[in-house]
Design a protein around this motif. Structure first.
Motif, short mmCIF file in Angstrom:
data_model
loop_
_atom_site.label_atom_id
_atom_site.label_comp_id
_atom_site.label_asym_id
_atom_site.label_seq_id
_atom_site.Cartn_x
_atom_site.Cartn_y
_atom_site.Cartn_z
N ILE A 166 19.66 32.39 20.28
CA ILE A 166 20.96 33.00 19.96
C ILE A 166 21.40 32.53 18.58
N ASP A 167 21.97 33.44 17.81
CA ASP A 167 22.53 33.09 16.51
C ASP A 167 23.90 32.45 16.73
N PRO A 168 24.08 31.17 16.44
CA PRO A 168 25.35 30.49 16.73
C PRO A 168 26.54 31.02 15.94
N GLU A 169 26.28 31.77 14.87
CA GLU A 169 27.36 32.33 14.07
C GLU A 169 27.83 33.68 14.59
N LEU A 170 27.10 34.24 15.56
CA LEU A 170 27.41 35.58 16.04
C LEU A 170 27.72 35.57 17.53
N LEU A 171 28.84 34.94 17.86
CA LEU A 171 29.30 34.88 19.25
C LEU A 171 30.59 35.67 19.38
N GLY A 172 30.64 36.55 20.37
CA GLY A 172 31.85 37.28 20.68
C GLY A 172 32.30 36.96 22.09
N VAL A 173 33.49 37.42 22.46
CA VAL A 173 34.01 37.15 23.79
C VAL A 173 34.71 38.39 24.31
N VAL A 189 28.35 18.57 22.50
CA VAL A 189 28.98 19.86 22.77
C VAL A 189 30.38 19.89 22.18
N ALA A 190 31.14 18.82 22.36
CA ALA A 190 32.51 18.76 21.85
C ALA A 190 32.57 18.80 20.34
N ARG A 191 31.46 18.48 19.68
CA ARG A 191 31.44 18.54 18.21
C ARG A 191 31.27 19.95 17.69
N GLN A 192 30.90 20.88 18.56
CA GLN A 192 30.66 22.26 18.15
C GLN A 192 31.97 23.04 17.98
N SER A 193 31.92 24.06 17.14
CA SER A 193 33.08 24.93 16.95
C SER A 193 33.30 25.81 18.19
N SER A 194 34.57 26.07 18.47
CA SER A 194 34.91 26.98 19.57
C SER A 194 35.30 28.36 19.07
N ARG A 195 35.18 28.61 17.79
CA ARG A 195 35.58 29.89 17.19
C ARG A 195 34.54 30.97 17.49
N VAL A 196 35.02 32.21 17.60
CA VAL A 196 34.14 33.35 17.85
C VAL A 196 34.29 34.36 16.72
N ALA A 197 33.35 35.32 16.68
CA ALA A 197 33.32 36.30 15.59
C ALA A 197 34.10 37.57 15.92
N CYS A 198 34.33 37.84 17.20
CA CYS A 198 35.12 39.02 17.59
C CYS A 198 35.49 38.90 19.05
N LEU A 215 36.93 27.63 26.28
CA LEU A 215 36.65 27.09 24.95
C LEU A 215 35.43 26.19 24.99
N ARG A 216 35.32 25.38 26.02
CA ARG A 216 34.16 24.51 26.20
C ARG A 216 32.89 25.35 26.37
N ALA A 217 32.98 26.46 27.08
CA ALA A 217 31.81 27.32 27.28
C ALA A 217 31.29 27.86 25.95
N VAL A 218 32.20 28.25 25.05
CA VAL A 218 31.78 28.72 23.73
C VAL A 218 31.04 27.60 22.99
N GLN A 219 31.58 26.40 23.04
CA GLN A 219 30.94 25.26 22.39
C GLN A 219 29.56 24.98 22.99
N PHE A 220 29.45 25.12 24.31
CA PHE A 220 28.19 24.86 24.99
C PHE A 220 27.13 25.88 24.57
N VAL A 221 27.53 27.14 24.49
CA VAL A 221 26.57 28.17 24.05
C VAL A 221 26.11 27.87 22.63
N ARG A 222 27.03 27.49 21.77
CA ARG A 222 26.67 27.18 20.39
C ARG A 222 25.71 25.98 20.33
N GLN A 223 25.94 24.97 21.16
CA GLN A 223 25.08 23.79 21.19
C GLN A 223 23.66 24.15 21.62
#
Length: 297
Positions: free
Chosen positions: A130-137, A165-174, A115-123
């Motif tokens: 990278i488009d922060p709205e288009l992250l998949g896992v 980083v902790a302020r970022q969303s951990s949600r993914v698009a798919c 979950l932290r890794a997703v937030q880090f990528v978004r940060q």
């Protein structure tokens, strides 16, 4: 010396962590990380990621890859060829994540790392194009479990944190999960020979499921977090998998459909635990799923 069933189970888990579709391996072997061993947290040296950036004039979507290995082995170095092909084509970037193994710390360390890794990528999305709205896992086996967990878990963003980083969303698009466990309650009704299920939540091999803490079994299970607002999830599972029974994928698929989320279950007839390396017939479906849910947005 003849391998016993437990040793074979561990071997299969390790093989899944490194399995690559042979049809694409030669084409993508020269795809190397743009950035290697980037630390996304400071609790343990294992908390690093490799970043494979697509060459593009505009921000790209990105898939975050979580390797398998029974939550106690495997490596971020073994990125599947179907993901590298996206990078080679310049249409999608890939981030491969290493996480703490159970020998270092048990659940929830592994899911917290992912979950932290997703937030880090978004940060760092702006810096990495990278488009922060288009992250998949995506991932297989233990990585499939962590994939489903990340996709279904509620957002862990803390808007008041002093850590950006902790302020970022951990949600993914798919999400695309290959042969991932989803429901520890099934340990009570179906034989699970691999010791890693129990070790992940701090129990010795052979501990009866009825003697394990119910709250831990629920919290480690992605199915617990299924809700209507979850992103589209694809599961790929072999019906001959004796490491992670098909019932795991079926249970999550049924639960996601019941809450109104988008779920796709691809069952491979005769497929064992190594479905992630079964070739383009399998990964082609995953590729099309990613294109639909990330690239066509």
């Amino acid at each position: 010396m003849k391998l016993n069933q437990l040793a074979l189970s561990i071997l299969w888990t390790t093989l899944l962590a490194i399995a690559l579709p042979s049809e694409l391996s030669a084409q993508t072997q020269n795809v190397q990380p743009t950035h290697r061993d980037i630390a996304y947290a400071e609790d343990d040296p294992s908390q690093k990621m490799d970043v494979y950036l697509a060459k593009s004039d505009k921000p790209t979507a990105a898939m975050i890859f979580i390797h398998g290995g029974g939550w106690q082995a495997g490596s971020k170095n073994h990125v599947p060829a179907w993901l590298k092909k996206f990078v080679e084509d310049g249409v999608l970037s890939v981030v491969s994540v290493e996480y703490r193994f159970t020998q270092v710390k048990t659940h929830p360390a592994q899911v917290n790392d992912c979950l932290r890794a997703v937030q880090f990528v978004r940060q760092h999305a702006g810096k990495w194009n990278i488009d922060p709205e288009l992250l998949g896992v995506t991932g297989g086996s233990a990585g499939g479990h962590l994939t489903a967990y990340v996709a279904l878990h509620d957002d862990v963003a803390d808007p008041k944190s002093a850590d950006p980083v902790a302020r970022q969303s951990s949600r993914v698009a798919c999400a695309v999960s290959f042969a991932g466990p989803t429901d520890w309650e099934l340990l009570k009704t179906i034989q699970h020979g691999h010791p890693a299920y129990r070790q992940l939540i701090g129990y010795p091999p052979g501990t009866p499921a009825t003697e394990m803490q119910e709250s831990l079994m629920a919290d480690v299970s992605p199915i617990t977090f299924a809700s209507k607002d979850d992103p589209p999830v694809m599961q790929v599972h072999g019906d001959a998998d004796d490491i992670v029974p098909l019932a795991h994928a079926e249970a999550l698929h049924k639960e996601l459909e019941s809450v109104g989320a988008s779920s796709t279950l691809v069952v491979i007839p005769g497929g064992n635990h190594g479905v992630a390396g079964a070739g383009n017939g399998v990964t082609g479906r995953a590729t099309e799923f990613v294109k639909k849910n990330l690239l066509d947005k």
